[in-house]
Design a protein around this motif. Structure first.
Motif, PDB file in Angstrom:
ATOM      1  N   GLU A  89       0.798  -1.227   0.000  1.00 28.09           N
ATOM      2  CA  GLU A  89       0.000   0.000   0.000  1.00 28.09           C
ATOM      3  C   GLU A  89       0.837   1.287   0.000  1.00 28.09           C
ATOM      4  O   GLU A  89       0.279   2.375  -0.075  1.00 28.09           O
ATOM      5  CB  GLU A  89      -0.946   0.007   1.204  1.00 28.09           C
ATOM      6  CG  GLU A  89      -2.004  -1.064   1.160  1.00 28.09           C
ATOM      7  CD  GLU A  89      -2.963  -0.940  -0.011  1.00 28.09           C
ATOM      8  OE1 GLU A  89      -3.040   0.160  -0.608  1.00 28.09           O
ATOM      9  OE2 GLU A  89      -3.620  -1.928  -0.343  1.00 28.09           O
TER      10      GLU A  89
ATOM     11  N   GLY B 250       3.169   1.325  -5.946  1.00 27.54           N
ATOM     12  CA  GLY B 250       2.187   2.120  -6.657  1.00 27.54           C
ATOM     13  C   GLY B 250       1.918   1.650  -8.070  1.00 27.54           C
ATOM     14  O   GLY B 250       0.876   1.946  -8.645  1.00 27.54           O
TER      15      GLY B 250
ATOM     16  N   ASN C  34      -0.856  -0.957  -7.410  1.00 30.89           N
ATOM     17  CA  ASN C  34      -1.951  -0.596  -6.537  1.00 30.89           C
ATOM     18  C   ASN C  34      -1.921   0.911  -6.299  1.00 30.89           C
ATOM     19  O   ASN C  34      -0.856   1.506  -6.266  1.00 30.89           O
ATOM     20  CB  ASN C  34      -1.751  -1.350  -5.211  1.00 30.89           C
ATOM     21  CG  ASN C  34      -2.918  -1.241  -4.275  1.00 30.89           C
ATOM     22  OD1 ASN C  34      -4.021  -0.898  -4.667  1.00 30.89           O
ATOM     23  ND2 ASN C  34      -2.676  -1.530  -3.018  1.00 30.89           N
ATOM     24  N   THR C  35      -3.079   1.501  -6.112  1.00 33.71           N
ATOM     25  CA  THR C  35      -3.113   2.909  -5.743  1.00 33.71           C
ATOM     26  C   THR C  35      -2.642   3.025  -4.298  1.00 33.71           C
ATOM     27  O   THR C  35      -3.232   2.414  -3.412  1.00 33.71           O
ATOM     28  CB  THR C  35      -4.547   3.457  -5.854  1.00 33.71           C
ATOM     29  OG1 THR C  35      -5.006   3.246  -7.182  1.00 33.71           O
ATOM     30  CG2 THR C  35      -4.590   4.924  -5.504  1.00 33.71           C
ATOM     31  N   PRO C  36      -1.563   3.737  -4.022  1.00 35.84           N
ATOM     32  CA  PRO C  36      -1.063   3.830  -2.643  1.00 35.84           C
ATOM     33  C   PRO C  36      -2.115   4.427  -1.711  1.00 35.84           C
ATOM     34  O   PRO C  36      -2.716   5.453  -2.014  1.00 35.84           O
ATOM     35  CB  PRO C  36       0.149   4.758  -2.763  1.00 35.84           C
ATOM     36  CG  PRO C  36       0.575   4.645  -4.187  1.00 35.84           C
ATOM     37  CD  PRO C  36      -0.689   4.432  -4.967  1.00 35.84           C
ATOM     38  N   ASP C  37      -2.368   3.727  -0.615  1.00 35.99           N
ATOM     39  CA  ASP C  37      -3.368   4.167   0.357  1.00 35.99           C
ATOM     40  C   ASP C  37      -3.025   3.528   1.703  1.00 35.99           C
ATOM     41  O   ASP C  37      -3.305   2.357   1.931  1.00 35.99           O
ATOM     42  CB  ASP C  37      -4.757   3.752  -0.103  1.00 35.99           C
ATOM     43  CG  ASP C  37      -5.859   4.260   0.807  1.00 35.99           C
ATOM     44  OD1 ASP C  37      -5.545   4.925   1.817  1.00 35.99           O
ATOM     45  OD2 ASP C  37      -7.034   3.983   0.508  1.00 35.99           O
TER      46      ASP C  37
ATOM     47  N   ASP D 160      -5.654   1.577   3.694  1.00 34.87           N
ATOM     48  CA  ASP D 160      -5.866   0.173   3.341  1.00 34.87           C
ATOM     49  C   ASP D 160      -4.945  -0.720   4.164  1.00 34.87           C
ATOM     50  O   ASP D 160      -5.360  -1.779   4.647  1.00 34.87           O
ATOM     51  CB  ASP D 160      -5.595  -0.058   1.853  1.00 34.87           C
ATOM     52  CG  ASP D 160      -6.827   0.118   0.998  1.00 34.87           C
ATOM     53  OD1 ASP D 160      -7.942   0.156   1.551  1.00 34.87           O
ATOM     54  OD2 ASP D 160      -6.671   0.226  -0.230  1.00 34.87           O
TER      55      ASP D 160
END
Length: 135
Positions: free
Chosen positions: A91, A95, A98-101, A104
């Motif tokens: 996360e 990136g 995956n969309t960095p978040d 999550d």
């Protein structure tokens, strides 16, 4: 092949409830992809449910199996730490996949911690040796 131990009935039922909860939360999250007005709790929680539920299902499923087969609890703890670390890495630094978040990763860690509480109690109070098989 059967394990060295079996779970006492309340712990087996709790195991099934953990899996059912994780399944229902995951299905609810995925259903929300197609029905935009479908939200569990609130939009913030709803958007992170899959990390929570999938991390919980993975840790409970593997940890439960390992404990029934007599694996040391320390190995189960290491698995939990690796799952939390994997969530953070995925996360934050990955990136391209995956969309960095970071939230999550937090929800995934909470799922692992919830499962850890169950696995700790199972290891301490919920295992009994299997009786020998009759020949």
């Amino acid at each position: 092949m059967t394990g060295k131990y079996r779970a006492k009935r309340p712990f087996f039922i709790a195991y099934l409830l953990f899996l059912l909860l994780g399944l229902l939360l995951t299905l609810g999250r995925w259903y929300g992809v197609f029905q935009e007005d479908f939200v569990i709790w609130n939009a913030e929680v709803h958007s992170h449910l899959s990390n929570f539920s999938l991390s919980m299902i993975l840790y409970v499923g593997i940890g439960y199996s390992w404990l029934l087969y007599g694996r040391k609890f320390g190995a189960v703890v290491v698995l939990g730490v690796l799952l939390i670390a994997g969530n953070v890495v995925c996360e934050t630094w990955m990136g391209f996949l995956n969309t960095p978040d970071i939230m999550d990763a937090v929800y995934g860690a909470v799922g692992v911690l919830a499962a850890y509480g169950y696995l700790f109690a199972l290891n301490r109070y919920g295992l009994e040796e299997r009786p020998p098989r009759k020949a």
